[in-house]
Design an enzyme around this catalytic site. Sequence first.
Site, PDB file in Angstrom:
ATOM      1  N   HIS A 392       8.958   6.920 -17.691  1.00  0.00           N
ATOM      2  CA  HIS A 392       9.259   6.209 -16.452  1.00  0.00           C
ATOM      3  C   HIS A 392       8.709   4.784 -16.479  1.00  0.00           C
ATOM      4  O   HIS A 392       9.404   3.823 -16.127  1.00  0.00           O
ATOM      5  CB  HIS A 392       8.673   6.974 -15.258  1.00  0.00           C
ATOM      6  CG  HIS A 392       8.847   6.279 -13.943  1.00  0.00           C
ATOM      7  ND1 HIS A 392       7.894   5.427 -13.415  1.00  0.00           N
ATOM      8  CD2 HIS A 392       9.872   6.288 -13.063  1.00  0.00           C
ATOM      9  CE1 HIS A 392       8.321   4.948 -12.264  1.00  0.00           C
ATOM     10  NE2 HIS A 392       9.517   5.463 -12.017  1.00  0.00           N
ATOM     11  N   ARG A 532      25.322   8.356 -12.793  1.00  0.00           N
ATOM     12  CA  ARG A 532      24.865   9.692 -13.159  1.00  0.00           C
ATOM     13  C   ARG A 532      24.310  10.391 -11.921  1.00  0.00           C
ATOM     14  O   ARG A 532      23.495   9.824 -11.194  1.00  0.00           O
ATOM     15  CB  ARG A 532      23.783   9.607 -14.232  1.00  0.00           C
ATOM     16  CG  ARG A 532      23.347  10.975 -14.768  1.00  0.00           C
ATOM     17  CD  ARG A 532      22.338  10.830 -15.892  1.00  0.00           C
ATOM     18  NE  ARG A 532      21.043  10.337 -15.425  1.00  0.00           N
ATOM     19  CZ  ARG A 532      20.049   9.990 -16.232  1.00  0.00           C
ATOM     20  NH1 ARG A 532      20.209  10.059 -17.546  1.00  0.00           N
ATOM     21  NH2 ARG A 532      18.903   9.564 -15.740  1.00  0.00           N
ATOM     22  N   CYS A 700      23.989   5.898 -23.779  1.00  0.00           N
ATOM     23  CA  CYS A 700      23.160   5.229 -22.775  1.00  0.00           C
ATOM     24  C   CYS A 700      21.681   5.501 -22.978  1.00  0.00           C
ATOM     25  O   CYS A 700      20.854   5.071 -22.186  1.00  0.00           O
ATOM     26  CB  CYS A 700      23.575   5.635 -21.372  1.00  0.00           C
ATOM     27  SG  CYS A 700      23.472   7.406 -21.053  1.00  0.00           S
TER      28      CYS A 700
END
Length: 755
Positions: A392, A532, A700
């Site tokens: 993250h 997504r 991606c």
Amino acid sequence: MAREIKNVVWLDEVNSQSISMVGGKGASLGEMISAELPVPGGFAVTAHAFRRFITETGIADELFRVLEVNVDDDEQLKQAEARAKKLVLETDMPEEIKKDIISYYEELCRREGEEVFVAVRSSATAEDLPDASFAGQQETYLNIRGARQVLDAVKRCWASLYGARAIFYRAKQGFDHSKVDISVIVQKMVDAEKAGVMFTSHPTTGEPKVIIEGAWGLGESVVSGAVSPDMYVVDPFNEEIVSRTVSTKNIMIVRGEDGSTVEVEVPPDKRDAQVLTDDEILRLASLARLIEDHYGVPQDVEWGIEKGKIYILQSRPITTIKREEEVKLVLEGIGASPGIASGLVKVVHDVSELNKVHDGDIMVATMTTPDMVPAMKRAAGIITDEGGLTCHAAIVSRELGCPAVVGTKRATTVLEDGMLVSIDGEKGLVYLGRLEEEEKKETIPAPALSTYVPITATEVKVNLSMVEATERALATNPDGVGLLRIEHMILGLNQHPSLYIKEGKQEEYINELVRNIEVVAKAFYPRPVWVRTLDAPTDEFRSMKGGEGEPIEPNPMLGWRGIRRDLTDREHFMLELEAFRRLVEMGYTNIGIMLPLVQHVNELRAAKQLMREAGIDLEKVDVGIMVEVPAAALTIDQFIEEGIDFISFGTNDLTQYTLAVDRNNEHVSELYNEMHPAVLHLIEHVIQRCRRAGVQTSICGQAGSNPKMARKLVELGITSISANIDAVDAVRRAVMRAERQLMLDALREKQANSR
């Protein structure tokens, strides 16, 4: 049980994160090979092998004992050098290490088709002393040929770790001799007809001009100052040779008939002749820009030309940053987001401490979570204990354009609130003190950026997680958004989605999704934006208000996330679909719906049925799946038959699921390799099947931002590549070069067949 480190590794197996294994020289060579620069092949005898040598033979204690001398006493220093070197040279190398070195040398010879001459170079390192610099203190041996000679040269490199100069330096710097190791680089020797050095920017002024120095024969004559070389100045942006100075060159260094390196006179007709042709000068300048772009700072590069082919032999930074005396390297990690930043440390243990972080601070955490994003936006830099390139903190920092170093293991224990630190997000380094850029950066204007964007047949798109980064993403002029992650939008809300539902605030939740997605869809219209659906693991949801009911899973990455959550928590999924329906109704037909973590065609079938129930016209909206589970790759034909418009490889997960490597675990980060043959095989299989069926293919994952992977994907025929914001330009250039090379190869093959 800890994974055993190899005695010998190929240079193409190492990179900038491998300094403790192969030293700075080996790491730099591996980094350039990964950037597809023309570096001669070779291998490294690791620092681990040297440590095994001194411990398994039992000489370590005696070796370090003889070094305990007064280094200011010349006689004691010389005696220490003689005794230490004698101990190393007269001690037999363990058979396993011998066999490994011989095996790699013989394989190198097989690859080259002959018993090759090699350069055997020392590359000292100190895992526990990251700020140590041992440049020039150890030996290099050139034109070594034959397995036994290579073994001997390796031993002599090991022994050079205990030269008088090296012993003196370590003692004066306060370094423990027992903590310093040495790697040895064995690399194919370039028998150069002409060689030299080049600076990717002016070494004194920093002006964006490439300075090339060249002479006849091997580059040692230039490096040692034995000859006055030619000098060429090139403007790399306009591909123009600005000036050339041709010197008289009386001597050159060459390989003798017996393989030794000898100094000879330059033939009369070459003494005053220009060494490099204009074409060679411009080719070198082009490589200089590629090297500087790759490292992010100006470089001092050694090169050689053999039979018309240019080889890059070594690259090291030109000093563009000065470190104040109080600056000290305190941590090493993974460079996750490039750039340099300085500021005061603010250690954040949990979300209750986010207000500690003010504008310009350096935020330090064990690992960042989505609810920490507001503080991350204020921070000048991010440092974490845990995580890898796809964690993250790494993803968000890159989108914010904020330098970040992750996976340091101990930042939260070493650093304290109020400390002044600097981070290098390119190299993964953390310093105590402030790094200051040289004044030249204020006086020399930066070169104007070219507005030219090459058109490629393979589309180059951008990945996006945060609406705030839309402008930065748009500025890269991509062909669309190959991945818009909505979990960062959802996790950035003030409460868990289930709490919105429980409180009857579904409309408020839908509007939040529509508002955020519309920003991106509108900015990029009519270019495609593949959104997504929710893919956050349960541990991230649990930290939200109302997330107390989230299940506690042993491994959330393998748990209730992606499509498996959507199809069981259908009430929430229908809210997502309602947001998509409204966006399409508003005219954003450029939106594509992408389903994550799909592993069975039944999941696609069920999701499409729910889309129809939500009122989404599947004739107006592209629907695709993420291929990130090996099961989806192996059964891709079933998905094609069911009906999909596109697929996108999520290589972060595809790699970890294929190799059984946790992508966020820094302890196994060296095993994480998107270029692994098994991963590439799955990718190739899917691309081939989709091409036949007319289904668009994209990527991606983090691998899409790797120019080396980009070239491979172009060769396989992928439709598009979606890269991180900071990598779009580099990937576009890699795609362009790959496409041109494919066309050139096809033309050459056609010409050959027509003869």
